[in-house]
Design a protein around this motif. Structure first.
Motif, short mmCIF file in Angstrom:
data_model
loop_
_atom_site.label_atom_id
_atom_site.label_comp_id
_atom_site.label_asym_id
_atom_site.label_seq_id
_atom_site.Cartn_x
_atom_site.Cartn_y
_atom_site.Cartn_z
N PHE A 147 0.81 -1.21 0.00
CA PHE A 147 0.00 0.00 0.00
C PHE A 147 0.85 1.27 0.00
O PHE A 147 0.41 2.31 0.46
N ASN A 148 2.03 1.21 -0.53
CA ASN A 148 2.92 2.36 -0.60
C ASN A 148 2.36 3.38 -1.59
O ASN A 148 2.10 3.05 -2.73
N SER A 149 2.18 4.62 -1.15
CA SER A 149 1.68 5.65 -2.06
C SER A 149 2.80 6.56 -2.56
O SER A 149 2.58 7.39 -3.43
N ASP A 150 4.00 6.41 -1.99
CA ASP A 150 5.13 7.23 -2.42
C ASP A 150 5.81 6.61 -3.64
O ASP A 150 5.68 5.42 -3.90
N ALA A 151 6.53 7.42 -4.36
CA ALA A 151 7.31 6.92 -5.49
C ALA A 151 8.37 5.94 -4.98
O ALA A 151 8.95 6.14 -3.91
N ILE A 152 8.61 4.90 -5.75
CA ILE A 152 9.66 3.93 -5.44
C ILE A 152 10.81 4.24 -6.39
O ILE A 152 10.66 4.14 -7.61
N ILE A 153 11.94 4.65 -5.84
CA ILE A 153 13.08 5.06 -6.66
C ILE A 153 14.19 4.04 -6.47
O ILE A 153 14.64 3.79 -5.35
N GLU A 154 14.63 3.45 -7.59
CA GLU A 154 15.67 2.44 -7.56
C GLU A 154 16.67 2.71 -8.68
O GLU A 154 16.31 3.24 -9.72
N ILE A 155 17.92 2.33 -8.44
CA ILE A 155 18.94 2.36 -9.48
C ILE A 155 19.02 0.95 -10.05
O ILE A 155 19.24 0.00 -9.31
N GLU A 156 18.82 0.83 -11.34
CA GLU A 156 18.82 -0.47 -11.98
C GLU A 156 19.97 -0.59 -12.97
O GLU A 156 20.37 0.39 -13.58
N SER A 157 20.47 -1.79 -13.11
CA SER A 157 21.51 -2.09 -14.09
C SER A 157 20.90 -2.93 -15.19
O SER A 157 20.03 -3.77 -14.94
N GLY A 158 21.36 -2.71 -16.41
CA GLY A 158 20.83 -3.45 -17.54
C GLY A 158 19.47 -2.91 -17.95
O GLY A 158 19.04 -1.85 -17.50
N THR A 159 18.80 -3.64 -18.81
CA THR A 159 17.47 -3.26 -19.26
C THR A 159 16.57 -4.48 -19.18
O THR A 159 17.05 -5.60 -18.98
N TYR A 160 15.28 -4.29 -19.36
CA TYR A 160 14.39 -5.44 -19.34
C TYR A 160 14.69 -6.39 -20.50
O TYR A 160 14.45 -7.58 -20.41
N ALA A 161 15.25 -5.85 -21.58
CA ALA A 161 15.57 -6.69 -22.74
C ALA A 161 16.94 -7.36 -22.61
O ALA A 161 17.18 -8.41 -23.18
N ASP A 162 17.86 -6.73 -21.86
CA ASP A 162 19.21 -7.28 -21.69
C ASP A 162 19.69 -6.95 -20.29
O ASP A 162 20.24 -5.88 -20.04
N LYS A 163 19.48 -7.87 -19.36
CA LYS A 163 19.83 -7.64 -17.96
C LYS A 163 21.33 -7.43 -17.75
O LYS A 163 21.74 -6.88 -16.75
N LYS A 164 22.16 -7.85 -18.71
CA LYS A 164 23.61 -7.71 -18.59
C LYS A 164 24.16 -6.48 -19.31
O LYS A 164 25.36 -6.25 -19.32
N ALA A 165 23.29 -5.66 -19.90
CA ALA A 165 23.73 -4.45 -20.60
C ALA A 165 24.43 -3.52 -19.61
O ALA A 165 24.03 -3.40 -18.45
N GLU A 166 25.47 -2.86 -20.05
CA GLU A 166 26.24 -1.95 -19.20
C GLU A 166 25.56 -0.59 -19.15
O GLU A 166 26.11 0.42 -19.60
N ILE A 167 24.37 -0.59 -18.59
CA ILE A 167 23.57 0.62 -18.48
C ILE A 167 23.04 0.69 -17.05
O ILE A 167 22.56 -0.29 -16.51
N ASN A 168 23.16 1.87 -16.44
CA ASN A 168 22.57 2.11 -15.12
C ASN A 168 21.62 3.28 -15.25
O ASN A 168 21.94 4.28 -15.89
N GLN A 169 20.43 3.13 -14.68
CA GLN A 169 19.47 4.22 -14.75
C GLN A 169 18.63 4.25 -13.49
O GLN A 169 18.48 3.25 -12.81
N GLU A 170 18.11 5.44 -13.21
CA GLU A 170 17.20 5.59 -12.10
C GLU A 170 15.80 5.24 -12.60
O GLU A 170 15.36 5.73 -13.63
N CYS A 171 15.12 4.39 -11.86
CA CYS A 171 13.79 3.94 -12.24
C CYS A 171 12.81 4.39 -11.16
O CYS A 171 13.05 4.15 -9.97
N ILE A 172 11.75 5.06 -11.56
CA ILE A 172 10.75 5.54 -10.62
C ILE A 172 9.44 4.84 -10.95
O ILE A 172 8.95 4.89 -12.08
N THR A 173 8.87 4.15 -9.94
CA THR A 173 7.61 3.44 -10.13
C THR A 173 6.69 3.72 -8.95
O THR A 173 7.12 4.29 -7.94
N TRP A 174 5.44 3.32 -9.08
CA TRP A 174 4.45 3.47 -8.02
C TRP A 174 3.66 2.18 -7.92
O TRP A 174 3.38 1.53 -8.93
#
Length: 99
Positions: free
Chosen positions: A6-33
């Motif tokens: 029941f979290n109503s706040d934004a969930i902020i995570e740093i993720e590596s890779g992408t949904y298409a390639d989990k081993k991709a050398e990419i880091n990004q901030e992901c914000i979800t609710w």
């Protein structure tokens, strides 16, 4: 990080890779609710959608979560949670004619 359903706040995570390639050398901030099923269904109803069915599934057709295993072809679960939680759901509905 502890996630609460029941979290109503934004969930902020740093993720590596992408949904298409989990081993991709990419880091990004992901914000979800989180949006609980009640919140989704009630907003559909408030907007004139007649609900015909609501189904939950204990697997995802996509390998898009961390720590997932493919337990059947094209069916993924979070390993440590096994089949204890719904992974996805589907809603079938139609806009009412009088709205």
């Amino acid at each position: 990080m502890v996630l609460v359903y029941f979290n109503s706040d934004a969930i902020i995570e740093i993720e590596s890779g992408t949904y298409a390639d989990k081993k991709a050398e990419i880091n990004q901030e992901c914000i979800t609710w989180n949006h609980g099923i009640g919140e989704v269904v009630n907003n559909l109803i408030k907007n004139g959608i007649e609900i015909y069915s609501l189904d939950e599934y204990n697997y995802s057709p996509y390998n898009c979560f961390n720590g997932t295993i493919e337990f059947e072809p094209k069916k993924y679960r979070i390993k440590k949670l096994e089949n204890k939680i719904p992974m996805v759901y589907s809603i079938v509905g139609k806009k009412k004619n009088n709205c």
